[in-house]
Design a protein around this motif. Structure first.
Motif, PDB file in Angstrom:
ATOM      1  N   VAL A  85      16.358  60.068  28.869  1.00 40.31           N
ATOM      2  CA  VAL A  85      17.260  60.681  30.019  1.00 40.31           C
ATOM      3  C   VAL A  85      16.256  59.977  31.260  1.00 40.31           C
ATOM      4  O   VAL A  85      16.788  59.654  32.314  1.00 40.31           O
ATOM      5  CB  VAL A  85      16.598  62.151  30.194  1.00 40.31           C
ATOM      6  CG1 VAL A  85      16.713  62.663  31.595  1.00 40.31           C
ATOM      7  CG2 VAL A  85      17.447  62.875  29.239  1.00 40.31           C
ATOM      8  N   GLU A  88      17.130  55.888  31.416  1.00 37.61           N
ATOM      9  CA  GLU A  88      18.554  55.463  31.344  1.00 37.61           C
ATOM     10  C   GLU A  88      19.532  56.294  32.266  1.00 37.61           C
ATOM     11  O   GLU A  88      20.594  55.892  32.223  1.00 37.61           O
ATOM     12  CB  GLU A  88      19.056  55.204  29.817  1.00 37.61           C
ATOM     13  CG  GLU A  88      18.375  54.474  29.002  1.00 37.61           C
ATOM     14  CD  GLU A  88      18.922  54.309  27.437  1.00 37.61           C
ATOM     15  OE1 GLU A  88      20.142  54.703  27.507  1.00 37.61           O
ATOM     16  OE2 GLU A  88      18.043  53.953  26.781  1.00 37.61           O
ATOM     17  N   THR A  89      18.999  57.150  33.205  1.00 41.05           N
ATOM     18  CA  THR A  89      19.863  57.973  33.907  1.00 41.05           C
ATOM     19  C   THR A  89      19.541  58.104  35.379  1.00 41.05           C
ATOM     20  O   THR A  89      18.300  57.667  35.696  1.00 41.05           O
ATOM     21  CB  THR A  89      19.998  59.570  33.452  1.00 41.05           C
ATOM     22  OG1 THR A  89      18.659  59.954  33.444  1.00 41.05           O
ATOM     23  CG2 THR A  89      20.405  59.468  31.777  1.00 41.05           C
ATOM     24  N   TRP A 136      19.826  64.433  43.010  1.00 44.21           N
ATOM     25  CA  TRP A 136      20.285  64.016  41.886  1.00 44.21           C
ATOM     26  C   TRP A 136      20.458  64.823  40.773  1.00 44.21           C
ATOM     27  O   TRP A 136      20.865  64.609  39.716  1.00 44.21           O
ATOM     28  CB  TRP A 136      19.500  62.688  41.393  1.00 44.21           C
ATOM     29  CG  TRP A 136      20.285  61.509  42.030  1.00 44.21           C
ATOM     30  CD1 TRP A 136      21.199  60.619  41.449  1.00 44.21           C
ATOM     31  CD2 TRP A 136      19.824  60.806  43.320  1.00 44.21           C
ATOM     32  NE1 TRP A 136      21.648  59.767  42.414  1.00 44.21           N
ATOM     33  CE2 TRP A 136      20.742  59.809  43.455  1.00 44.21           C
ATOM     34  CE3 TRP A 136      19.018  61.348  44.333  1.00 44.21           C
ATOM     35  CZ2 TRP A 136      20.732  59.164  44.611  1.00 44.21           C
ATOM     36  CZ3 TRP A 136      19.057  60.666  45.669  1.00 44.21           C
ATOM     37  CH2 TRP A 136      19.907  59.518  45.581  1.00 44.21           C
TER      38      TRP A 136
END
Length: 310
Positions: A85, A88-89, A136
């Motif tokens: 998480v 990669e996000t 986000w």
């Protein structure tokens, strides 16, 4: 409620960062440099506590988010999922920026005494940046394309404007809830002037909250689906949020047009107790409504607008 830990952490983190950023901004637009240097608004200890709590909650929030994705306990989160998480996000990238910003906020808070001006600027800038990264973690972060960019920018402005308003409430609470024996004529005059200044800044913040709130609602729900909102948990919570916001507007109007002039009329009075009492009651009610709104915002971020939970 499966998402309760995430909701609780989001609520406290939102409140923590908005109060800290809003009070930091308040010290610039509502106080003179002499009043800041004299610590008329005692910010140092509070800033150290809030920035440190924000840092810890942000870290715990990422763990809770990773746990909720796998259905695991927050105490037994899968480390591989957590690393994925973060690495990669977009949520992970925003979290890294937030942690860096909060590190700067903590350092700035500790430096408020020896280097007041630079430290206050660093505290305000870093906490404002940390707030924008929270976008986000909500619906704006999942909106795609050009509408997603507009939604995120709008949500950033929405949250920063809300921070100005909430920070003002917190700042006035510190100023007005001091013991009556400490409320000298000079301090009452300073508070009255700060209330007048906040009325102007708050009006702009309020306008931005309303405009960006409308944009955000259209971006999340879409115009064709507005009639379905009252039938969904998301829509019902949104209506409750709007009700509390309306109550805050009424209280703010009363502060601006009735209670602030009443304080100005008794600045040199030997017994300003009644004017202070009325303002304290109003601030308490406004703070309660604000806390309710933040709790609903934290909850809304975990729900699908036209369905169940996210």
């Amino acid at each position: 409620m499966d998402n309760l830990p995430v909701i609780a952490i989001r609520f406290v983190l939102y409140a923590d960062l908005m109060v800290l950023a809003g009070m930091s901004a308040f010290s610039f637009y509502a106080l003179t440099s002499q009043e800041r240097d004299a610590d008329e608004l005692p910010l140092t200890k509070l800033a150290i506590a809030l920035s440190s709590i924000g840092f810890l909650l942000s870290g715990l929030g990422m763990i809770a988010l990773a746990a909720s994705m796998t259905g695991a306990s927050i105490w037994a989160v899968d480390r591989d999922v957590l690393r994925e998480v973060i690495a990669e996000t977009a949520i992970g990238s925003a979290w890294i920026v937030r942690m860096v910003a909060l590190t700067i906020a903590v350092l700035s808070a500790f430096a408020l005494k020896p280097r007041r001006s630079i430290a206050r600027i660093g505290l305000l800038a870093s906490t404002a940046l940390a707030i924008t990264t929270l976008v986000w973690t909500g619906h704006a972060g999942a909106t795609e394309g050009s509408m997603g960019t507009i939604h995120r920018l709008s949500d950033m402005v929405h949250m920063l404007a809300a921070a100005v308003w909430l920070g003002g409430i917190a700042a006035f609470s510190l100023l007005l809830f001091r013991p009556l024996s400490h409320q000298t004529a000079a301090r009452l005059a300073m508070t009255h002037r700060a209330l007048e200044q906040f009325a102007r800044v708050g009006t702009l913040a309020l306008a931005l909250i309303v405009i960006t709130g409308v944009i955000n609602c259209f971006a999340v729900v879409g115009f064709p689906h507005f009639t379905r909102l009252p039938l969904t948990p998301y829509g019902q919570l949104l209506l409750a949020k709007l009700g509390l916001f309306g109550a805050m507007l009424l209280l703010a109007a009363s502060n601006r047009w009735r209670l602030t002039p009443a304080l100005g009329a008794v600045v040199a009075d030997t017994d300003p107790a009644r004017a202070l009492r009325d303002l304290r009651i109003s601030l308490t009610l406004e703070a309660g409504a604000a806390a309710g709104i933040l709790a609903l915002v934290a909850w809304l971020g975990t729900l699908e607008p036209l369905g169940g939970t996210a």
